[in-house]
Design a protein around this motif. Structure first.
Motif, PDB file in Angstrom:
ATOM      1  N   MET A  28     105.177   6.017  37.250  1.00 60.79           N
ATOM      2  CA  MET A  28     104.976   5.340  35.982  1.00 60.79           C
ATOM      3  C   MET A  28     103.386   5.411  35.863  1.00 60.79           C
ATOM      4  N   ILE A  29     102.876   4.864  37.088  1.00 59.14           N
ATOM      5  CA  ILE A  29     101.500   4.786  37.039  1.00 59.14           C
ATOM      6  C   ILE A  29     100.884   6.251  36.916  1.00 59.14           C
ATOM      7  N   ARG A  30     101.273   7.106  37.405  1.00 63.49           N
ATOM      8  CA  ARG A  30     100.551   8.598  37.108  1.00 63.49           C
ATOM      9  C   ARG A  30     100.952   8.886  35.797  1.00 63.49           C
ATOM     10  N   PHE A  31     101.961   8.808  35.191  1.00 68.16           N
ATOM     11  CA  PHE A  31     102.105   9.089  33.601  1.00 68.16           C
ATOM     12  C   PHE A  31     101.168   8.561  32.893  1.00 68.16           C
ATOM     13  N   VAL A  32     100.780   7.112  33.175  1.00 67.14           N
ATOM     14  CA  VAL A  32      99.540   6.288  32.246  1.00 67.14           C
ATOM     15  C   VAL A  32      98.290   6.945  32.544  1.00 67.14           C
ATOM     16  N   ALA A  33      98.172   7.579  33.938  1.00 63.61           N
ATOM     17  CA  ALA A  33      96.778   8.001  34.296  1.00 63.61           C
ATOM     18  C   ALA A  33      96.594   9.313  33.511  1.00 63.61           C
ATOM     19  N   VAL A  34      97.750  10.013  33.487  1.00 65.09           N
ATOM     20  CA  VAL A  34      97.774  11.438  32.834  1.00 65.09           C
ATOM     21  C   VAL A  34      97.301  11.181  31.370  1.00 65.09           C
ATOM     22  N   LEU A  35      98.251  10.320  30.603  1.00 60.69           N
ATOM     23  CA  LEU A  35      97.807   9.910  29.466  1.00 60.69           C
ATOM     24  C   LEU A  35      96.223   9.594  28.968  1.00 60.69           C
ATOM     25  N   GLY A  36      95.849   8.500  29.947  1.00 62.05           N
ATOM     26  CA  GLY A  36      94.369   8.324  29.872  1.00 62.05           C
ATOM     27  C   GLY A  36      93.396   9.477  30.007  1.00 62.05           C
ATOM     28  N   VAL A  37      93.622  10.267  31.032  1.00 61.09           N
ATOM     29  CA  VAL A  37      92.868  11.275  31.036  1.00 61.09           C
ATOM     30  C   VAL A  37      92.935  12.475  29.975  1.00 61.09           C
ATOM     31  N   GLY A  38      94.208  12.502  29.521  1.00 59.70           N
ATOM     32  CA  GLY A  38      94.281  13.426  28.326  1.00 59.70           C
ATOM     33  C   GLY A  38      93.510  12.901  27.140  1.00 59.70           C
ATOM     34  N   TYR A  39      93.687  11.561  26.844  1.00 59.88           N
ATOM     35  CA  TYR A  39      93.080  10.936  25.858  1.00 59.88           C
ATOM     36  C   TYR A  39      91.549  11.103  25.712  1.00 59.88           C
ATOM     37  N   VAL A  40      90.956  10.746  26.966  1.00 55.86           N
ATOM     38  CA  VAL A  40      89.772  10.924  27.362  1.00 55.86           C
ATOM     39  C   VAL A  40      89.203  12.285  27.070  1.00 55.86           C
ATOM     40  N   LEU A  41      89.734  13.067  27.822  1.00 51.16           N
ATOM     41  CA  LEU A  41      89.343  14.551  27.457  1.00 51.16           C
ATOM     42  C   LEU A  41      89.593  15.147  26.042  1.00 51.16           C
ATOM     43  N   GLY A  42      90.621  14.962  25.392  1.00 51.04           N
ATOM     44  CA  GLY A  42      90.876  15.183  24.144  1.00 51.04           C
ATOM     45  C   GLY A  42      90.030  14.585  23.163  1.00 51.04           C
ATOM     46  N   SER A  43      89.753  13.423  23.155  1.00 48.12           N
ATOM     47  CA  SER A  43      88.597  12.550  22.239  1.00 48.12           C
ATOM     48  C   SER A  43      87.375  13.512  22.413  1.00 48.12           C
ATOM     49  N   LYS A  44      87.039  13.903  23.466  1.00 45.72           N
ATOM     50  CA  LYS A  44      85.448  14.485  23.664  1.00 45.72           C
ATOM     51  C   LYS A  44      85.670  15.813  23.163  1.00 45.72           C
ATOM     52  N   ALA A  45      86.655  16.633  23.393  1.00 47.62           N
ATOM     53  CA  ALA A  45      86.842  18.013  23.228  1.00 47.62           C
ATOM     54  C   ALA A  45      87.295  18.113  21.872  1.00 47.62           C
ATOM     55  N   GLY A  46      87.658  17.051  21.226  1.00 50.46           N
ATOM     56  CA  GLY A  46      88.119  17.205  19.696  1.00 50.46           C
ATOM     57  C   GLY A  46      89.777  17.316  19.680  1.00 50.46           C
ATOM     58  N   ARG A  47      90.211  17.191  18.551  1.00 45.78           N
ATOM     59  CA  ARG A  47      91.628  16.981  18.125  1.00 45.78           C
ATOM     60  C   ARG A  47      92.615  18.292  18.829  1.00 45.78           C
ATOM     61  N   ARG A  48      91.782  19.499  18.740  1.00 45.97           N
ATOM     62  CA  ARG A  48      92.557  20.686  18.838  1.00 45.97           C
ATOM     63  C   ARG A  48      92.753  20.870  20.468  1.00 45.97           C
ATOM     64  N   ARG A  49      91.762  20.388  21.167  1.00 39.20           N
ATOM     65  CA  ARG A  49      91.669  20.571  22.567  1.00 39.20           C
ATOM     66  C   ARG A  49      92.877  19.236  22.972  1.00 39.20           C
ATOM     67  N   TYR A  50      92.702  18.290  22.419  1.00 40.17           N
ATOM     68  CA  TYR A  50      93.873  17.284  22.704  1.00 40.17           C
ATOM     69  C   TYR A  50      95.226  17.455  22.508  1.00 40.17           C
ATOM     70  N   GLU A  51      95.532  18.255  21.334  1.00 39.37           N
ATOM     71  CA  GLU A  51      96.938  18.925  21.173  1.00 39.37           C
ATOM     72  C   GLU A  51      97.171  20.014  22.353  1.00 39.37           C
ATOM     73  N   GLN A  52      96.120  20.807  22.779  1.00 37.96           N
ATOM     74  CA  GLN A  52      96.528  21.649  23.775  1.00 37.96           C
ATOM     75  C   GLN A  52      96.741  21.101  25.132  1.00 37.96           C
ATOM     76  N   ILE A  53      96.275  19.904  25.514  1.00 32.73           N
ATOM     77  CA  ILE A  53      96.298  19.291  26.749  1.00 32.73           C
ATOM     78  C   ILE A  53      97.595  18.792  26.621  1.00 32.73           C
ATOM     79  N   VAL A  54      98.228  17.913  25.350  1.00 29.18           N
ATOM     80  CA  VAL A  54      99.213  17.469  25.402  1.00 29.18           C
ATOM     81  C   VAL A  54     100.579  18.433  25.295  1.00 29.18           C
ATOM     82  N   GLY A  55     100.283  19.617  24.727  1.00 30.30           N
ATOM     83  CA  GLY A  55     101.329  20.575  24.672  1.00 30.30           C
ATOM     84  C   GLY A  55     101.671  20.968  26.251  1.00 30.30           C
TER      85      GLY A  55
END
Length: 81
Positions: free
Chosen positions: A1-28
């Motif tokens: 569960m902690i790993r899941f939250v950490a991955v979401l946090g990293v994805g959010y930070v990277l996604g917000s810096k790289a833009g919405r398209r990159r965020y969607e790519q990370i989530v996908g």
């Protein structure tokens, strides 16, 4: 569960810096990896190992006497209906 939250946090930070398209790519990519049958079986096996360590089967628990005044009551199976 902690790993899941950490991955979401990293994805959010990277996604917000790289833009919405990159965020969607990370989530996908994350969903594709965790959605595969192999990944699901690995995740499920890990969850089972953790559950067995946290709460092993009642037959596997060894009860020992603490002292003469303490009573240990073993767990009882619920009545079958």
């Amino acid at each position: 569960m902690i790993r899941f939250v950490a991955v979401l946090g990293v994805g959010y930070v990277l996604g917000s810096k790289a833009g919405r398209r990159r965020y969607e790519q990370i989530v996908g990519t994350y969903r594709a990896v965790t959605g595969s049958p192999v990944a699901k079986s690995v995740i499920d096996a890990g969850r089972r190992r953790i559950a067995n360590r946290v709460s092993p089967d009642a037959g596997m628990v060894e009860l020992t006497e603490v002292d003469g005044q303490t009573v240990i009551i073993p767990p009882q199976q619920p009545p079958r209906q």
